[in-house]
Write an enzyme that holds these catalytic residues in place. Structure first.
Site, short mmCIF file in Angstrom:
data_model
loop_
_atom_site.label_atom_id
_atom_site.label_comp_id
_atom_site.label_asym_id
_atom_site.label_seq_id
_atom_site.Cartn_x
_atom_site.Cartn_y
_atom_site.Cartn_z
N ARG A 93 0.86 -1.18 0.00
CA ARG A 93 0.00 0.00 0.00
C ARG A 93 0.89 1.23 0.00
O ARG A 93 1.48 1.58 1.02
CB ARG A 93 -0.91 -0.03 1.24
N HIS A 146 -3.11 4.36 5.14
CA HIS A 146 -4.24 3.44 5.29
C HIS A 146 -5.53 4.09 4.78
O HIS A 146 -6.28 3.49 4.01
CB HIS A 146 -4.38 3.05 6.75
N TYR A 174 4.77 5.01 11.27
CA TYR A 174 5.09 3.60 11.48
C TYR A 174 5.88 2.96 10.34
O TYR A 174 6.17 1.77 10.39
CB TYR A 174 3.81 2.79 11.73
#
Length: 370
Positions: free
Chosen positions: A265, A269, A278
């Site tokens: 990805r 998100h 992260y």
């Protein structure tokens, strides 16, 4: 008395030791494992067109979120090879059970883009007719659609139809109990369902290493007696070949099949997420270099299947599509506030009737000072 089919051996179920690949990151061809044929050239060109359109649509949907026209949008940029191959491997009468991140697959399936975005716009329904499109509503709760998919597949089998169901699921969904129940249910019933895991390495912010100790998610099918495979999810050619084989496996009465696609990805998100908290920038850059769209374009150019005019035509069509989406999404939808009370109960409860009457009185009350 019927005789049960012989149980498969572990060797019958094992995935390839490394992900199946037809095309390297630089677009050059590599030797794939035996048993997976090269898709037809015209099919790959069509896949390229749909990937270009899907990439542009994804960017437009992201922009609409920033403009307040969508409540949320989970981007699938970088996962187009999975989205498009999953749709191309199915017939029109097969069923697709998508997640919330699979809007590009819905577009590739032929669903009107405004209808496909209804749920993400904040509507109370999915926007399209599942019975007419053979596409279940996009599922936000992780992995619950996998159980539904098995139920549909078993229904098709019981009716004597040769339809196949494909359930999309992310790596995070494989940690849910519903996923494991669905695998067991599918295997025992010999249901014609393909579980397609798009492993994009993160369940929101949780990396794969904190989700599982398995050598690959594809190995999760073995314990349930399900044939499994892993594939380079950024290689459209490989994904299409493997999924086509998986669908044929299910359609011809050999039961369920699990495919894990290793992909990434590229964006956050959702628009509400800050992915820099992260994951490191160099990780994203490495995956950008493995861009599935650029890889397929280079490969098709090298094979003489795609020329400059073809590329320009695909991008022109994608821009026109994005403009239509933008224009239609910038028009406020007609809404009926009383739909809040429809389809809650077959026979409205006293409390529901009271709430409906309260809303009616508030909507008809004059504003202060008038």
């Amino acid at each position: 008395m019927s005789v049960a089919a012989p149980r498969p051996t572990a060797d019958d179920l094992l995935p390839s030791p490394v992900p199946v690949r037809f095309v390297a990151e630089d677009g050059t061809a590599v030797e794939p494992p035996a048993g997976y044929p090269m898709p037809a050239g015209e099919e790959l060109v069509e896949a390229y067109r749909r990937m270009v359109l899907g990439r542009r649509f994804d960017g437009q949907a992201t922009a609409l979120t920033r403009q307040g026209r969508l409540a949320v949008y989970p981007s699938s940029r970088g996962q187009e090879a999975c989205q498009i191959a999953g749709v191309l491997a199915l017939r029109e009468d097969d069923w697709l059970f998508p997640t919330y991140r699979d809007t590009v697959a819905l577009i590739a399936r032929g669903i009107d883009p405004v209808e496909a975005l209804t749920l993400l716009r904040g509507g109370w329904h999915c926007g399209y007719d599942p019975a007419a499109t053979h596409v279940a509503p996009q599922c936000t709760p992780l992995a619950t659609q996998t159980v539904h998919a098995v139920g549909m597949a078993d229904a098709l089998r019981r009716k004597g139809e040769d339809g196949v169901v494909m359930a999309f699921v992310g790596d995070g969904g494989t940690s849910e109990g519903d996923f494991h129940e669905a695998l067991n249910y599918a295997a025992v019933l010999h249901a014609p369902v393909v579980f397609f895991v798009q492993n994009n390495k993160y369940a929101i912010s949780v990396p794969l290493a904190k989700q599982t100790a398995a050598p690959a998610l594809a190995y999760k099918g073995i314990g349930y007696g399900i044939r499994s495979e892993q594939v380079d999810g950024n290689d459209l050619v490989a994904v299409l070949s493997v999924l086509t084989a998986a669908v044929e496996h299910a359609r011809t009465g050999h039961g369920p099949f699990l495919v894990e696609a290793h992909t990434y990805r590229m964006d956050a998100h959702t628009n509400a997420d800050d992915a820099t908290r992260y994951r490191e920038a160099d990780e994203v850059e490495r995956w950008e270099a493995a861009d599935p769209l650029a890889r397929l374009e280079t490969h098709l150019r090298d094979r003489g299947l795609l020329g400059t005019e073809d590329i320009a035509s695909a991008h022109k069509a994608a821009e026109e599509f994005a403009a239509r989406v933008r224009d239609e999404m910038n028009t406020d939808p007609e809404t009926d506030p009383f739909e809040l009370f429809d389809h809650v109960f077959a026979e409205p409860t006293p409390q529901l009737r009271e709430q409906r009457a309260l809303l009616a009185s508030e909507l008809t009350a004059p504003e202060d000072g008038q």
